[in-house]
Design a protein around this motif. Structure first.
Motif, PDB file in Angstrom:
ATOM      1  N   SER A   1      30.804  41.184  47.256  1.00  0.00           N
ATOM      2  CA  SER A   1      31.862  40.786  48.189  1.00  0.00           C
ATOM      3  C   SER A   1      32.708  39.670  47.600  1.00  0.00           C
ATOM      4  O   SER A   1      33.938  39.699  47.670  1.00  0.00           O
ATOM      5  CB  SER A   1      31.254  40.326  49.521  1.00  0.00           C
ATOM      6  N   ARG A   2      32.064  38.666  47.013  1.00  0.00           N
ATOM      7  CA  ARG A   2      32.796  37.570  46.383  1.00  0.00           C
ATOM      8  C   ARG A   2      33.711  38.090  45.281  1.00  0.00           C
ATOM      9  O   ARG A   2      34.885  37.723  45.195  1.00  0.00           O
ATOM     10  CB  ARG A   2      31.812  36.553  45.792  1.00  0.00           C
ATOM     11  N   ASP A   3      33.185  38.977  44.442  1.00  0.00           N
ATOM     12  CA  ASP A   3      33.972  39.501  43.338  1.00  0.00           C
ATOM     13  C   ASP A   3      35.158  40.326  43.832  1.00  0.00           C
ATOM     14  O   ASP A   3      36.260  40.251  43.281  1.00  0.00           O
ATOM     15  CB  ASP A   3      33.096  40.338  42.399  1.00  0.00           C
TER      16      ASP A   3
ATOM     17  N   LEU B   1      42.521  38.502  45.558  1.00  0.00           N
ATOM     18  CA  LEU B   1      43.361  37.303  45.594  1.00  0.00           C
ATOM     19  C   LEU B   1      44.035  37.035  44.249  1.00  0.00           C
ATOM     20  O   LEU B   1      45.181  36.590  44.198  1.00  0.00           O
ATOM     21  CB  LEU B   1      42.557  36.087  46.034  1.00  0.00           C
ATOM     22  N   GLU B   2      43.329  37.313  43.163  1.00  0.00           N
ATOM     23  CA  GLU B   2      43.898  37.078  41.840  1.00  0.00           C
ATOM     24  C   GLU B   2      45.086  37.993  41.569  1.00  0.00           C
ATOM     25  O   GLU B   2      45.919  37.694  40.718  1.00  0.00           O
ATOM     26  CB  GLU B   2      42.820  37.230  40.769  1.00  0.00           C
TER      27      GLU B   2
ATOM     28  N   LEU C   1      44.378  30.033  45.168  1.00  0.00           N
ATOM     29  CA  LEU C   1      43.393  29.784  46.221  1.00  0.00           C
ATOM     30  C   LEU C   1      41.969  30.066  45.734  1.00  0.00           C
ATOM     31  O   LEU C   1      41.024  29.434  46.199  1.00  0.00           O
ATOM     32  CB  LEU C   1      43.686  30.635  47.455  1.00  0.00           C
ATOM     33  N   VAL C   2      41.818  30.985  44.792  1.00  0.00           N
ATOM     34  CA  VAL C   2      40.486  31.305  44.270  1.00  0.00           C
ATOM     35  C   VAL C   2      39.915  30.082  43.565  1.00  0.00           C
ATOM     36  O   VAL C   2      38.789  29.660  43.828  1.00  0.00           O
ATOM     37  CB  VAL C   2      40.540  32.519  43.307  1.00  0.00           C
ATOM     38  N   SER C   3      40.700  29.493  42.676  1.00  0.00           N
ATOM     39  CA  SER C   3      40.243  28.303  41.953  1.00  0.00           C
ATOM     40  C   SER C   3      39.986  27.159  42.910  1.00  0.00           C
ATOM     41  O   SER C   3      39.004  26.418  42.779  1.00  0.00           O
ATOM     42  CB  SER C   3      41.276  27.871  40.914  1.00  0.00           C
ATOM     43  N   GLU C   4      40.864  27.012  43.879  1.00  0.00           N
ATOM     44  CA  GLU C   4      40.735  25.939  44.867  1.00  0.00           C
ATOM     45  C   GLU C   4      39.446  26.099  45.674  1.00  0.00           C
ATOM     46  O   GLU C   4      38.705  25.145  45.875  1.00  0.00           O
ATOM     47  CB  GLU C   4      41.944  25.970  45.801  1.00  0.00           C
TER      48      GLU C   4
END
Length: 133
Positions: free
Chosen positions: A104-106, A112-113, A120-123
């Motif tokens: 799910s995370r991936d 998002l990427e 937002l992913v990095s944040e």
């Protein structure tokens, strides 16, 4: 420290601290007047227990984990087969949950990427608050 301070520092309610005690997940010292007293180790233990509960680990298994950790600290290993079977089954369940959450995370990260919101992913991974507006 008193139960209110423990609750505040661990981020759980005093009622939940009492529940953890009822379930055998936490043991407080008692003063002569019956008041519970806690120390720094209790803060860490409550945070850990609360995290395990939020992760979906049942309290009966948390109790077994705490007992195993205590046995490791004392270098005594004794585990009836029924307990070992319960732990093995729970381990499989945890591995399944971890795999599902990882997928799910991936998926969310890939989506998002590919959008204008890739930052937002990095944040989120850095632990920053993500503004949802």
């Amino acid at each position: 420290m008193k139960i209110g301070e423990l609750a505040r520092r661990s981020g759980v309610s005093a009622r939940l601290v009492r529940y953890y005690e009822q379930q055998g997940l936490l043991e407080a010292a008692r003063e002569a007047n019956g008041y519970r007293t806690y120390d720094e180790e209790h803060v860490e233990q409550v945070v850990r227990v609360a995290s395990l509960v939020r992760s979906g680990v049942p309290t009966r298994l948390i109790r077994a984990l705490l007992d195993l950790e205590q046995a490791e600290a004392q270098a005594t290993y004794s585990c009836p087969r029924t307990v070992a079977e319960m732990l093995a089954a729970e381990l499989v369940g945890l591995e399944d949950k971890i795999a599902c959450l990882t997928r799910s995370r991936d998926t969310l990260s890939r989506f998002l990427e590919q959008t204008e919101h890739a930052a937002l992913v990095s944040e989120a991974r850095a632990g920053g608050s993500v503004d949802t507006e």
